[in-house]
Enzyme design. Structure first.
Site, PDB file in Angstrom:
ATOM      1  N   GLY A 161      42.053  -1.345   1.179  1.00 20.79           N
ATOM      2  CA  GLY A 161      41.906  -1.405  -0.236  1.00 20.79           C
ATOM      3  C   GLY A 161      42.338  -0.131  -0.926  1.00 20.79           C
ATOM      4  O   GLY A 161      42.439   0.975  -0.396  1.00 20.79           O
TER       5      GLY A 161
ATOM      6  N   GLU B 191      72.308   0.349  -9.571  1.00 23.86           N
ATOM      7  CA  GLU B 191      71.878   1.406  -8.601  1.00 23.86           C
ATOM      8  C   GLU B 191      72.886   1.383  -7.509  1.00 23.86           C
ATOM      9  O   GLU B 191      73.412   2.356  -7.162  1.00 23.86           O
ATOM     10  CB  GLU B 191      70.510   1.129  -8.093  1.00 23.86           C
ATOM     11  N   HIS B 192      73.203   0.415  -7.045  1.00 20.94           N
ATOM     12  CA  HIS B 192      74.079   0.300  -5.979  1.00 20.94           C
ATOM     13  C   HIS B 192      75.556   0.823  -6.513  1.00 20.94           C
ATOM     14  O   HIS B 192      76.157   1.720  -5.736  1.00 20.94           O
ATOM     15  CB  HIS B 192      74.669  -1.286  -5.597  1.00 20.94           C
TER      16      HIS B 192
ATOM     17  N   GLU C 160      71.058  -7.974   0.789  1.00 23.49           N
ATOM     18  CA  GLU C 160      69.878  -7.539   0.768  1.00 23.49           C
ATOM     19  C   GLU C 160      68.531  -8.494   0.569  1.00 23.49           C
ATOM     20  O   GLU C 160      67.460  -8.419   1.231  1.00 23.49           O
ATOM     21  CB  GLU C 160      69.695  -6.180  -0.219  1.00 23.49           C
TER      22      GLU C 160
END
Length: 606
Positions: free
Chosen positions: A268, A24-25, A102
């Site tokens: 929830g 993706e990078h 990251e």
């Protein structure tokens, strides 16, 4: 624009964890048509835009936003990500470092730490037992050929969904889609099938004890759902069940736990993780007493679930959801920009095209069977329980994040009691929602329309303005009041007392106002150095009832002493946790301290 690709971190090879994220990078760093690694970024930046992407477990989404006049040029560059990426080896090491940064950024983040601990408990042979972000260690052997092979295998046109959002006619956008994206190869990639069971059932109480970075006291319950939740888009069983498990009004689990001094908050819900499985979960914010008696909290939870199973499916709950969806589809703000395009692309990947743009509003017929099927998975032998508290004994260390934890499998009476929970009259279904508007008609036109608010009252201590908005044709109103205090109440002691008062008002309001929030109404009572702000928004037909409820609770706070003590304890912990948060939050607080005449930071308030 947004492109959804049906592959994510679950498809990472075992010897290259984080590969989907790493790829993706790299797609941002040049293509064969536009080889300059800065071209895409600079084009968007020079035209008032930006880009981003994220890698989920079962998909990856790429997105960008730009001024309308530059949209076509952006699409041309964007499409090349999926046609002919460069994967320039000169930048491989740089992006490995970016991915590793990251990962490093998340090392002290409780969400990521807890997420990874749970993965170590999942079935060993399931892809969800993995490390999703990637690091220098896991990506060191990844070369250009590995990236090309992954891209060719999974980045196939038949496994993508594209959404374009702009002011241009549909015909123009369709032409651009065909012009720029038709060259994406269709390799007829098969749908990725995931094993539906990521955590096998077991006749014990599976308990993870965690020592969090922040001072949190929480009990998290996770229930694997080995079914395709996407197929129930018309019945929406998880939406109904999630609203009941997370309910905060009379008869709710949270109300019951607060009364016993065990909890201060609860949420929830549930969602699909892939087309083959999903999960439901409940997170309970505990008091100190709740931590010490977490097994009682578990017992009360299953008492509530047992009540839901005994009561069965109630059509009025489904009809309330459907009624509100119809109102929201007509009158709510639909959002705009990149993230709206993202929701369209993601929906298009999993739902029929004709309803993908409005699936959240689309309801079919009620189906008791699907509701009871989902509810059936909420049981002790299908649960992973997480207790987070700084006082826990945690002799184990998770490999990636070095998180301290312990894992136990508890049998005997502690588990058996959860299978046959007690009944409590205080736990019951919510009453039909009185705040759902009966009339959504617009007010009749007035001859006294003004483009600006009109001053109705100007007397000692009071200024009252009224304004009429007919531009958006919505039967909604907004009340906004500001009560100004003298300057003598700007000292630290007064501000702490004021903040505690506001918190107590909101706590007192919570049970009675929760149905209003479910009905699309909202309110906010807050304070600053000047005084108190009161904001109430919602449908004109029922907004006055909510305003009266707010004012009544401001005059008479109805919470017991133990509940106030729990609230104060949580506020102190939250204030102290600010220093353990991300850098931007700490910097933002420092900036406010410098710029505002009267401002006290979290450490001073605590």
């Amino acid at each position: 624009a947004s492109m959804h690709v049906k592959v994510g971190s679950l498809s990472d090879p075992s010897d290259a964890q984080g590969l989907a994220h790493f790829l993706e990078h790299l797609l941002f760093l040049g293509t064969e048509k536009y080889p300059d690694v800065e071209d895409y970024k600079m084009y968007l930046s020079n035209n008032g835009g930006y880009s981003n992407a994220y890698t989920a477990e079962d998909h990856t989404n790429y997105l960008f936003e730009v001024i309308h006049e530059a949209f076509e040029g952006g699409l041309d560059r964007f499409s090349q990500f999926f046609i002919a990426p460069a994967f320039n080896p000169d930048y491989t090491k740089r992006e490995q470092n970016a991915v590793n940064s990251e990962f490093q950024k998340n090392l002290e983040h409780d969400y990521w730490r807890m997420r990874q601990i749970k993965r170590t408990i999942y079935n060993d042979d399931h892809p969800s037992n993995h490390f999703e972000i990637g690091s220098l260690e896991t990506l060191e052997k990844v070369d250009r050929q590995v990236l090309l092979d992954f891209h060719q295998k999974y980045y196939s046109a038949n496994q993508m969904a594209l959404a374009l959002l702009s002011k241009y006619p549909i015909s123009d956008m369709e032409e651009w889609a065909r012009t720029y994206f038709s060259e994406i190869k269709n390799n007829q990639a098969p749908d990725i099938e995931y094993p539906p069971v990521y955590l096998s059932e077991k006749g014990v109480l599976r308990l993870i004890r965690v020592k969090p970075v922040k001072d949190k006291k929480e009990l998290g319950l996770e229930f694997p759902l080995p079914i395709n939740l996407y197929q129930y888009y018309e019945e929406k069983p998880m939406k109904i069940l999630g609203s009941l498990m997370g309910h905060e009004g009379q008869g709710s689990l949270l109300s019951f736990l607060k009364e016993k001094g065990l909890a201060t908050g609860l949420n929830g819900g549930g969602s699909p993780d892939t087309p083959d499985y999903g999960s439901a979960g409940v997170h309970i914010q505990l008091t100190e007493k709740g931590v010490e008696n977490y097994q009682d909290v578990l017992g009360y939870f299953f008492s509530y679930v047992d009540m839901l199973k005994r009561e069965g499916f109630k059509e009025y709950l489904f009809e309330e959801q459907r009624t509100l969806a119809r109102l929201e589809e007509v009158y709510s703000d639909k959002g705009e920009g990149t993230w709206k395009a993202v929701s369209f692309a993601n929906n298009l990947a999993f739902y029929p095209m004709e309803i993908a743009h409005r699936v959240e509003y689309h309801y079919g017929n009620p189906n008791p069977d699907t509701y009871m099927k989902v509810l059936s998975y909420i049981r002790p032998n299908n649960m992973l329980c997480v207790l987070s508290d700084s006082g826990q004994e945690t002799p184990l260390e998770e490999f990636w994040y070095k998180s301290n934890y312990n894992y136990e499998e508890i049998d005997g009476s502690a588990f058996e009691e959860l299978l046959t929970p007690k009944m409590y009259q205080q736990l019951h279904l919510p009453e039909p929602n009185p705040y759902l508007p009966e009339n959504a008609n617009l007010l009749s036109e007035s001859n006294n329309l003004s483009p600006h608010p009109i001053l109705l009252e100007d007397s000692k201590g009071l200024k009252l303005y009224w304004g009429r908005d007919t531009d958006f044709q919505r039967p909604k109103a907004s009340y906004r009041y500001k009560i100004y205090f003298p300057n003598k109440y700007t000292d630290l002691h007064s501000q702490v007392l004021m903040t505690l008062y506001i918190a107590a008002v909101n706590e007192s309001m919570n049970e009675a106002s929760y149905p209003a929030r479910l009905a699309g109404m909202n309110y906010n009572v807050s304070n600053d150095a000047e005084g108190i702000s009161i904001v109430v928004n919602g449908y004109s037909d029922s907004i006055d009832d909510l305003l009266r409820e707010v004012l009544a609770n401001m005059k008479d706070i109805t919470i017991p002493e133990s509940q106030f003590e729990a609230l104060r304890d949580k506020m102190i912990r939250d204030w102290n946790n600010v220093a353990l948060g991300n850098a931007t939050g700490i910097a933002r607080e420092g900036m406010r301290k410098m710029l505002r005449k009267y401002y006290y930071d979290s450490s001073e308030m605590a």
